[in-house]
Design an enzyme around this catalytic site. Structure first.
Site, PDB file in Angstrom:
ATOM      1  N   HIS A 144       0.834  -1.204   0.000  1.00  0.00           N
ATOM      2  CA  HIS A 144       0.000   0.000   0.000  1.00  0.00           C
ATOM      3  C   HIS A 144       0.864   1.249   0.000  1.00  0.00           C
ATOM      4  O   HIS A 144       2.103   1.176   0.050  1.00  0.00           O
ATOM      5  CB  HIS A 144      -0.953   0.005   1.200  1.00  0.00           C
ATOM      6  CG  HIS A 144      -0.276  -0.035   2.540  1.00  0.00           C
ATOM      7  ND1 HIS A 144       0.480   1.003   3.039  1.00  0.00           N
ATOM      8  CD2 HIS A 144      -0.242  -1.007   3.498  1.00  0.00           C
ATOM      9  CE1 HIS A 144       0.939   0.694   4.239  1.00  0.00           C
ATOM     10  NE2 HIS A 144       0.521  -0.533   4.541  1.00  0.00           N
ATOM     11  N   CYS A 152       3.201  -4.645   6.728  1.00  0.00           N
ATOM     12  CA  CYS A 152       2.970  -4.589   5.287  1.00  0.00           C
ATOM     13  C   CYS A 152       4.214  -4.102   4.557  1.00  0.00           C
ATOM     14  O   CYS A 152       5.225  -3.759   5.162  1.00  0.00           O
ATOM     15  CB  CYS A 152       1.801  -3.654   4.979  1.00  0.00           C
ATOM     16  SG  CYS A 152       0.224  -4.212   5.664  1.00  0.00           S
TER      17      CYS A 152
END
Length: 356
Positions: A144, A152
């Site tokens: 992202h 992440c």
């Protein structure tokens, strides 16, 4: 008491992964692939609709974009610098450990979040069949934007915009799933020799089997899980299997030679993950445009390089890898081609801060 329990559960979930909400009304997911990347595709004889494959490397903090050509083989097209990843080298095992996953994952059209509160995002599909076979837990593990990570792979908004567009166009061309290969580092003999005593080495050797298969054949490996291990292309033709075996044997000989020549066994211990070194100067500058980088204090000193004993437990003490100021140009936040990456690494080497 009930309110306290509810608050505690909410806090636990907030820390468990990169929480992604919805940002309704945005059209950023419709942004086209940049002209420079389209031109590069044309030069390489591929189109936006051709299948893709992504490979991530934590230590180097890079994501590679591979495109499949007319001959059915994948070739490296571009390399994107990661703005942030969290945790340590090694796989994700449980909810809340802040680890970015390692292994083989599948991005599907349902994984895409066009209204992400993290600019744009796509989910990696953790836990996969291998993770589930070992009882591993975790949710919302993504690539992202926003340059902030709790497990992440975080990019700049500009970089995720391009990656999202490339994945979107591959799906529009008929690709049903994009394989995402995630590694602790590039699986070179040098890295394997230096990290040979790391507790994760057995797992890393297992996923290297898939890396070897991809690099030898140039095609996406078929991934299965057998006996708590990854298994790759059980029905591969004999010539491919032989070529993979030769590569593995050659790598093992090189590792043995490096060990015999005195290459030390080390373990890198991070305060909380890392980022591509090209961003270090940028992050220190006022108005750097990277967004709210998560835990910047954990990035300032770099990882500790821990000397590993031949036998016995690991003591988490050791010297820190020095973080030297470099003359590297301020990164655009998008990506670098193979040639551009080579020039960037030459700049680091000239400054005495090349890859380790």
């Amino acid at each position: 008491m009930l309110n306290k329990i509810t608050l505690g559960l909410a806090l636990l979930l907030a820390l468990s992964a990169c929480k992604d909400g919805r940002y309704a009304g945005s059209t950023r997911h419709l942004a086209p692939i940049p002209p420079e990347t389209l031109s590069l595709m044309a030069t390489e004889g591929v189109s936006p609709s051709d299948p893709i494959l992504l490979r991530a490397y934590k230590k180097e903090a890079e994501i590679e974009l591979w495109k499949r050509g007319a001959d059915g083989r994948y070739a490296l097209l571009k390399t994107y610098p990661m703005c942030r990843w969290s945790g340590q080298l090694g796989p994700k095992t449980r909810e809340g450990d802040r680890q970015a996953p390692e292994g083989f994952y599948a991005i599907t059209p349902a994984s895409m979040n066009p209204n992400s509160s993290l600019y744009l995002s796509f989910d990696l599909g953790f836990p996969n069949a291998y993770d589930r076979s070992l009882g591993r837990t975790g949710t919302h593990l993504m690539v992202h934007g926003s340059c902030s990570s709790q497990g992440c792979f975080a990019m700049t908004d500009e970089a995720i915009s391009e990656l999202y567009a490339v994945v979107r166009e591959a799906f529009a061309g008929g690709q049903r799933a994009v394989q995402f290969q995630s590694y602790p580092f590039r699986m070179t003999p040098e890295n394997l020799a230096r990290h040979r005593q790391d507790p994760n080495m057995a797992f890393w050797k297992n996923i290297k089997e898939g890396a070897d298969r991809f690099e030898v054949a140039g095609t996406e490996p078929v991934v299965d899980v057998v006996g708590g291990r990854y298994a790759f292309d059980a029905g591969a033709d004999a010539s491919t299997a032989d070529a993979v075996a030769r590569k593995r044997a050659d790598d093992e000989r090189q590792v043995a030679a490096l060990v015999a020549s005195g290459t030390p066994a080390v373990r890198l211990v991070y305060e909380d993950g890392g980022q591509h070194r090209a961003f270090r100067e940028t992050m220190m500058a006022a108005g750097d445009g990277l967004g709210e980088v998560s835990r910047p204090e954990a990035l300032a000193s770099g990882p500790r390089e821990v000397a590993m004993p031949a036998q016995g437990p690991v003591a988490l003490v050791g010297r820190r890898e020095p973080v030297r100021s470099t003359a590297a140009p301020k990164p655009s936040g998008t990506s670098v081609t193979v040639a551009e990456r080579r020039r960037l690494l030459e700049t680091f080497a000239a400054a005495g801060d090349g890859p380790k």
